[in-house]
Design a protein around this motif. Sequence first.
Motif, mmCIF file in Angstrom:
data_model
loop_
_atom_site.group_PDB
_atom_site.id
_atom_site.type_symbol
_atom_site.label_atom_id
_atom_site.label_comp_id
_atom_site.label_asym_id
_atom_site.label_seq_id
_atom_site.Cartn_x
_atom_site.Cartn_y
_atom_site.Cartn_z
ATOM 1 N N PHE A 162 -9.938 1.885 -4.146
ATOM 2 C CA PHE A 162 -9.287 1.136 -3.075
ATOM 3 C C PHE A 162 -10.261 0.206 -2.373
ATOM 4 O O PHE A 162 -11.446 0.497 -2.259
ATOM 5 C CB PHE A 162 -8.671 2.105 -2.054
ATOM 6 N N ASP A 163 -9.723 -0.897 -1.901
ATOM 7 C CA ASP A 163 -10.516 -1.840 -1.121
ATOM 8 C C ASP A 163 -10.953 -1.153 0.176
ATOM 9 O O ASP A 163 -10.194 -0.359 0.744
ATOM 10 C CB ASP A 163 -9.684 -3.082 -0.781
ATOM 11 N N PRO A 164 -12.138 -1.456 0.671
ATOM 12 C CA PRO A 164 -12.631 -0.801 1.901
ATOM 13 C C PRO A 164 -11.681 -0.952 3.085
ATOM 14 O O PRO A 164 -11.597 -0.073 3.924
ATOM 15 C CB PRO A 164 -13.960 -1.504 2.175
ATOM 16 N N THR A 165 -10.943 -2.051 3.138
ATOM 17 C CA THR A 165 -10.072 -2.289 4.288
ATOM 18 C C THR A 165 -8.836 -1.397 4.307
ATOM 19 O O THR A 165 -8.176 -1.292 5.340
ATOM 20 C CB THR A 165 -9.625 -3.757 4.321
ATOM 21 N N VAL A 166 -8.470 -0.760 3.192
ATOM 22 C CA VAL A 166 -7.250 0.042 3.143
ATOM 23 C C VAL A 166 -7.507 1.522 2.880
ATOM 24 O O VAL A 166 -6.574 2.299 2.796
ATOM 25 C CB VAL A 166 -6.248 -0.496 2.095
ATOM 26 N N ARG A 167 -8.752 1.925 2.737
ATOM 27 C CA ARG A 167 -9.065 3.325 2.424
ATOM 28 C C ARG A 167 -8.570 4.274 3.510
ATOM 29 O O ARG A 167 -8.111 5.366 3.213
ATOM 30 C CB ARG A 167 -10.557 3.509 2.227
ATOM 31 N N GLY A 168 -8.660 3.882 4.743
ATOM 32 C CA GLY A 168 -8.229 4.745 5.846
ATOM 33 C C GLY A 168 -6.736 4.987 5.842
ATOM 34 O O GLY A 168 -6.267 6.066 6.192
ATOM 35 N N TRP A 169 -5.960 4.015 5.430
ATOM 36 C CA TRP A 169 -4.516 4.188 5.394
ATOM 37 C C TRP A 169 -4.162 5.274 4.415
ATOM 38 O O TRP A 169 -3.361 6.113 4.635
ATOM 39 C CB TRP A 169 -3.808 2.886 5.020
#
Length: 169
Positions: A162-169
């Motif tokens: 996953f892209d770093p910007t969406v890993r938290g989701w």
Amino acid sequence: SQPLSPKSEPSTQERPADEDRAYRPHWLLFTPFLGKAPALTRRQWRVLGFVAAASFFEQYDLYLLTLALKQIQTSLGAAEAELGLLGSVVRFGALPAFFVALVADRIGRRRVLLFTVLAYTLFTGATAFAPDPWTFIAMQFFARTFATAETLLAVVAIAEEFDPTVRGW
């Protein structure tokens, strides 16, 4: 010589199906509590689905032992005084997961991740046939080893896919 033209972004029809970030799985309709879903590729949705399903069953298995402890104690004839030790042995099953995760770096994370799901499923199922408390605990120890390794490898899979910007989701 001709000048090089800048490479243009392929249109949706030219893009491979796996790179289509407009795709949304059908099950997403039943999860409004997750919030607005990020734009993921089909491959990322498949990885997320697999990891989520595996993690769901791993967590279920983790808490089932605690919920059913009294029934397990009765059916296996375990003494009340043994329960603390038996539970501790099961919990220590998480420690060897570190070594399973190291093996994944050598022979492949995906292969080992799939193996961990199969192994903890088989060991969990084998506990149903345990004739005594110690066999039950041994099966649960190994089930915990592979369930914990599955969690470790699932986190790595998400981080890699996953892209770093969406890993938290």
